[in-house]
Each structure stands twice: as C-alpha cells, then as structure tokens.
Design an enzyme around this catalytic site. Structure first.
Site, PDB file in Angstrom:
ATOM      1  N   ALA B 114       0.857  -1.197   0.000  1.00 37.12           N
ATOM      2  CA  ALA B 114       0.000   0.000   0.000  1.00 37.12           C
ATOM      3  C   ALA B 114       0.884   1.236   0.000  1.00 37.12           C
ATOM      4  CB  ALA B 114      -0.901   0.002   1.231  1.00 37.12           C
ATOM      5  N   ALA B 116       0.338   5.460   0.520  1.00 32.93           N
ATOM      6  CA  ALA B 116      -0.508   6.638   0.707  1.00 32.93           C
ATOM      7  C   ALA B 116       0.391   7.850   0.901  1.00 32.93           C
ATOM      8  CB  ALA B 116      -1.433   6.433   1.906  1.00 32.93           C
ATOM      9  N   SER B 117      -0.218   9.022   1.093  1.00 29.47           N
ATOM     10  CA  SER B 117       0.589  10.246   1.102  1.00 29.47           C
ATOM     11  C   SER B 117       1.551  10.324   2.272  1.00 29.47           C
ATOM     12  CB  SER B 117      -0.328  11.460   1.095  1.00 29.47           C
ATOM     13  OG  SER B 117      -1.330  11.311   2.061  1.00 29.47           O
ATOM     14  N   ALA B 119       2.487   7.473   4.454  1.00 29.16           N
ATOM     15  CA  ALA B 119       3.322   6.283   4.678  1.00 29.16           C
ATOM     16  C   ALA B 119       3.092   5.243   3.595  1.00 29.16           C
ATOM     17  CB  ALA B 119       2.976   5.686   6.040  1.00 29.16           C
ATOM     18  N   GLN B 120       4.051   4.334   3.476  1.00 30.61           N
ATOM     19  CA  GLN B 120       3.802   3.174   2.623  1.00 30.61           C
ATOM     20  C   GLN B 120       4.158   1.903   3.381  1.00 30.61           C
ATOM     21  OE1 GLN B 120       6.055   4.469  -0.882  1.00 30.61           O
ATOM     22  NE2 GLN B 120       7.277   2.588  -0.767  1.00 30.61           N
ATOM     23  N   LYS B 147       5.238  -0.512   8.147  1.00 33.83           N
ATOM     24  CA  LYS B 147       4.684   0.777   7.697  1.00 33.83           C
ATOM     25  C   LYS B 147       5.738   1.851   7.940  1.00 33.83           C
ATOM     26  CE  LYS B 147       0.484   3.526   8.327  1.00 33.83           C
ATOM     27  NZ  LYS B 147      -0.815   3.563   8.999  1.00 33.83           N
ATOM     28  N   ASP B 281     -12.178   6.328  12.475  1.00 32.93           N
ATOM     29  CA  ASP B 281     -11.786   6.442  11.067  1.00 32.93           C
ATOM     30  C   ASP B 281     -12.012   5.107  10.357  1.00 32.93           C
ATOM     31  OD1 ASP B 281     -10.757   7.527   8.755  1.00 32.93           O
ATOM     32  OD2 ASP B 281      -8.689   7.052   9.243  1.00 32.93           O
TER      33      ASP B 281
END
Lengths: 117, 453
Positions: B114, B116-117, B119-120, B147, B281
């Site tokens: 994955a 994302a802005s 973390a990956q 992560k 969330d």
C-alpha cells in the site's frame, strides 16, 4: 367481620397482582412484536422493549437454574480483570521501552558512525 | 499570488463551474445543489493531491464544521500516490532502527502492498522472535507489515497546507465558505497530521484496542513488534484476509457475513458506550475479514473518546432514536451540548419526528441511519444550532458503522443491534443506587397522585 375485611384485603392484593401481571404480559407482547415501522413512537415503546428483554432474561435465568448452573464468584472475575489490566500496563510499558531502546541504539550508532568519519 | 495558489484557485473554480448545470445554476432543490458542489469539491481535492486529500479526509469526520453532504462525499476520497522506490524506504528503516535491513527482516518485499501520502507499507518476515504486548510471541519467520513514513512527507504536506490556508482565508473573507469553518478545520488538520506522523501513536491505540476486546473471539488487531518500531517505522503482524470489497469471496469460503455485520455494529457500540474509546476512522480499507471469521481492525489514525457522564446520555439519544422518540432524543442531545434555543424547539422537534418516520420507521424497510443523520445535521444547520465536535464525530462514526456493516451484509438493520444494547445500558443506569435514591421520592409522589386521582 374482621375476617371478611382481611379476606377482602387479600383479594385486593391479588387483584393488584393480577392487573399488574396482565399489564406486564401485554408490555412483553408489545415489546417482543416491535419491528421497524411498527414501534409506537414515544417513551412507551422503550418500556415495552425493556419488558421484552427482561422476560427473555427471566427465561434464561429459569433455564440456568433448572440446569443447576452456578454463577461464577464475582470476586474471582474481578481479580482476573484487575490482573489482565495490570499485565497489559506492564506489557505496554515494556513495548514503549523496547521502542525507545531501539531509537536510542540507532542514535548511538549514528553518533559513532559520524565520529568515525 | 504564487503559482501554486493560482493552480489551487483555478482547480476549485473549474470544478465548481462544472457543478453549476448539476445544481441547475442555483435553482435545484437545496440538497441537490449541495450534493453537486460537494462532488465538485471532492474532485478538486483529489486533483490537487495528497495534502488536499488529507484535508478532505479530516473534514469527512467533522460534521460539526462541514455540511453533511460534504462529509459523506469526502468519505470517498482516495489517498493514493505513486510509491517511493524501496531503497528510500529501506534507508529510513535502517536509520530509524539502527541496523542493516538484513538483521531486522527476511524477505523484505520491495514492492509495497500500500502507498498513501504519509506512509507506505511493505511486507517482510521477522528475523528473530518478538514478544508483543498482547497475544502469543511472534516467532522468527512471522510475516509482518512494515509501515514507514515517507521521507519529506511532512514538508510536502505542510507547504501545501500553507497555500490552502491562504486560499481558504481568501474564500472566508469573500464569504464563499460560510458553511465551512475553515480555520478550525486547518487547525484540526495540523493536529491530526502531527499525530499521524508519529506511528507509535497508532501502535499504542491498536494495543489498547486488542486489550479492550481480549475476551471477544470475533475481533482482532495485528500484534505490534515494538522492538522494530520507532517514530517513523511501525512493524505489525501481517494479517491475511479479505477486504470488505471482497466479501463475496469470504462468504464463499464459509464466513458468516450476517453474524460479522451484526457483531461489528455491537463492537462499535461497546467502544462508544462502555469503553469510552472508539475507532473514528473506519472505512472499508481499514477492515479485513479473516479466514477464521474474525474482523481485523487496522489504522487507528483517528480515535474518539467519550467520558462516563456522556456515555449514558449517548445511550439515551441512541435508544430514543431507535425507539422513535424525538422529544427524548433532543432532551438528551441537549445534555451532550446540542442545545436548541427555546423558540426553535417546536419546529426542530416536528422536523426530527418526521425524519424519524421517514428514515427509521418505514415498515418493511431496514432503518436508514445515514439518511437520518444527514437529515438531522441539516435540520440543525437550518436552525443554526451549533453541533459540538464530539457529537458530530459520533454521528459520523455511527453512519460509517452502518456503511461498513452494509458492505458486509447489505440487508442489515443496525438499529436491531443498537436497541438491545442501549436498552440494557439504560436499564443498568436506572438500577444504580444513587439514581434510585434520587428518583424514588418523586416516583412515590407520582404513585400516590395516581391513586388519589
């Protein structure tokens, strides 16, 4: 005459019980029949719903008493919960320390490396 | 005006202009109009990149600051970016954990699972045994998800945030964003960003959640390998399972989707009403269904809390809502800070009652919590009743729980879980000795009045 009055008192007592029981059974029936759209809006709906849940709990209690089940001792359950909480807090603290130690080791290694250069 | 500010302004202007026909140039009904502009705003945010996507995601959990149509539209924002090369990520891991990668992980996969802005995530296996805070020891060879915060993530987002501040400030002065509290939103965003950049916060909340649900055989969170964690690196057990979008595959494999959907709703209520901490969330990407029929919760980026005194009032509002009692719902909402001024109470009460009939009490149809929440927030906005932050977050979270439960089992009616849960809590509260002592004299007086009448 006094005997008559006593019997009349007991009859009134029995009548109160009977009326309350009928009211209770009606509330349980209404509560058990509550479906989306069929619930009567207002506080009565809550009382009916609660009555139905109490009736269900009563049946469960009857079944467990008939099966001879014994409730677990409250103090033991409480102790286990306290122990779990304590173990978690210790574990959490250990996790924090391990992560801090990792960061400390990394900083020391970086400092040593820059010193060598 | 800087070049970036120009790009931001043009992007919003272009998307809003495209929304005009959908909003019939302002003559469409209010809900249609708002929905058209909400969609246009989401598209603009996605086009403007990660900082704006994050800003929209923060807005999507703040119905107290943002109109409901925007809240539910922003839920769909996708935080997708191109992954960074594995070498850059490996450098962060080695620097932060102070060892070469080979001493920490075997089989570190260079392709992220994955990105994302902020973390990956890369998959790997542990080189050595690790003892987590909760659960069994993770032996060497355990698959883990690593992560890692992207280098420069904070700087890039903060630069865009500064531009966003300028643009929103301008909109504010022009009165174009009067229904959105932009300064409050940006403050919230800054705080959320600071918390998300320290991955240890997420690990701690995850552990706490695992502890809270230790007696629940249908709930799990990944175990955290704290020896392999730092501010920018979080190493956790890799969980195999199905995403909610793949729930049909899970059902084919024998997972009881209905049970999981009902249980998911109960887990949420337990978090809010009993434990006082809840995952605020939730969305389909943060949940897995495991082959052994458990719900796995991930990504504890936003956590809501409820105080003991609030919980019983929340239970009362919830019970009043599912039992269709508008008066009681508004009475206990006031206890939670949502106060309707006396001169508007009658109108608001009537509108909420109608809304309950239209969304929650339709024979033969499952209750529509999202429809009710959107309508409820609109009624409050129309009556200019400010919504407390915690109340808004809860409403949003409840709607999300319904969405998630429906993703698992589309026909579910979560009010059927909410009803017994809230009823039990209120009954327990009713039986508290201090409450009995407080209410008994009045109850006796009422009984005597009834007998005397």
């Amino acid at each position: 005459m006094a005997e008559d009055q006593f019997i009349r008192f007991l009859a009134a007592w029995a009548l109160v019980h009977e009326t309350a029981d009928e009211g209770w059974k009606a509330a349980v029936a209404r509560g058990a029949g509550q479906e989306t759209g069929s619930m009567g809006a207002g506080p009565e709906a809550f009382v009916d719903g609660l009555s139905a849940m109490v009736a269900e709990e009563k049946e469960r209690l009857k079944a467990s008493l008939a099966a001879g089940e014994v409730e677990p001792a409250g103090s033991k359950a409480g102790l286990e919960s306290k122990l779990d909480d304590l173990l978690f807090e210790v574990g959490e603290l250990r996790g924090r320390l391990e992560s801090m130690q990792t960061t400390l080791d990394a900083v020391l290694a970086e400092a040593a490396e820059s010193g060598e250069k | 005006m800087s070049r970036r500010t120009g790009v931001i302004t043009r992007t919003f202007a272009l998307h809003w202009a495209r929304a005009l026909p959908g909003a019939r140039f302002g003559f469409a009904p209010r809900a249609t109009r708002r929905a058209a502009f909400a969609r246009a705003t989401r598209l603009a945010l996605e086009e403007l990149g990660p900082a704006f996507v994050k800003l929209g995601q923060v807005a999507s959990v703040r119905p107290d600051l943002v109109p409901p149509e925007y809240v539910f539209e922003f839920e769909q924002l996708q935080d997708r970016v191109l992954p960074l090369p594995a070498s850059e990520i490996e450098a962060v891991i080695c620097r932060e954990l102070g060892r070469p990668l080979s001493e920490l992980f075997d089989d570190f996969e260079r392709e992220p699972v994955a990105a994302a802005s902020i973390a990956q995530v890369h998959r790997a296996t542990l080189v050595r045994e690790v003892r987590p805070v909760i659960g069994e020891v993770m032996p060497a060879g355990t698959p883990v998800a690593v992560k890692v915060v992207r280098p420069r993530a904070a700087g890039v987002i903060e630069a865009d945030l500064a531009e966003a501040r300028r643009v929103l400030g301008r909109l504010d002065r022009l009165g174009l964003s009067r229904r959105i509290d932009a300064p409050a939103l940006l403050e919230e965003f800054a705080a959320s960003l600071a918390s998300e950049l320290d991955l240890r916060n997420e690990g701690r909340v995850s552990d706490r959640f695992a502890h809270d649900f230790r007696d629940d055989p249908f709930v799990m969170t990944p175990r955290i390998a704290w020896t392999h964690c730092s501010r920018s690196v979080l190493t956790m057990e890799y969980v195999e399972g199905w995403r909610l979008t793949e729930i049909d595959d899970a059902a084919r494999a024998g997972v009881d989707a209905f049970h999981l959907a009902v249980h998911g709703a109960e887990v949420f209520m337990r978090q809010v009403l009993v434990l006082g901490r809840y995952h605020a969330d939730l969305h389909p990407a943060n949940l897995f269904v495991t082959p052994d029929s458990r719900i796995c919760y991930l990504d504890f980026g936003i956590v809501g809390t409820t105080e003991p005194a609030e919980r019983i009032n929340i239970a009362q509002v919830l019970a009043a809502t599912v039992y269709g009692d508008a008066d009681r719902a508004l009475c206990y909402s006031a206890e939670l800070g949502l106060v309707v001024p006396p001169h508007k109470q009658r109108e608001v009460r009537e509108r909420v009652g109608e809304l309950m009939d239209r969304t929650l009490n339709v024979p033969g149809r499952p209750a529509d919590i999202k429809g009710f929440a959107t309508g409820f927030l609109s009624v409050m906005a129309d009556a200019r009743v400010p919504i407390p932050a915690g109340y808004g977050l809860l409403v949003k979270a409840l709607v999300t729980v319904e969405g998630v439960a429906r993703a698992i089992y589309p026909e579910i009616d979560i009010t059927k879980s909410a009803k017994p849960f809230a009823t039990r809590l209120i009954a327990a509260h009713m039986a508290r000795p201090d409450r009995i002592a407080e209410r008994l004299p009045a109850a006796l007086r009422a009984a005597l009045r009834e007998l005397a009448s």
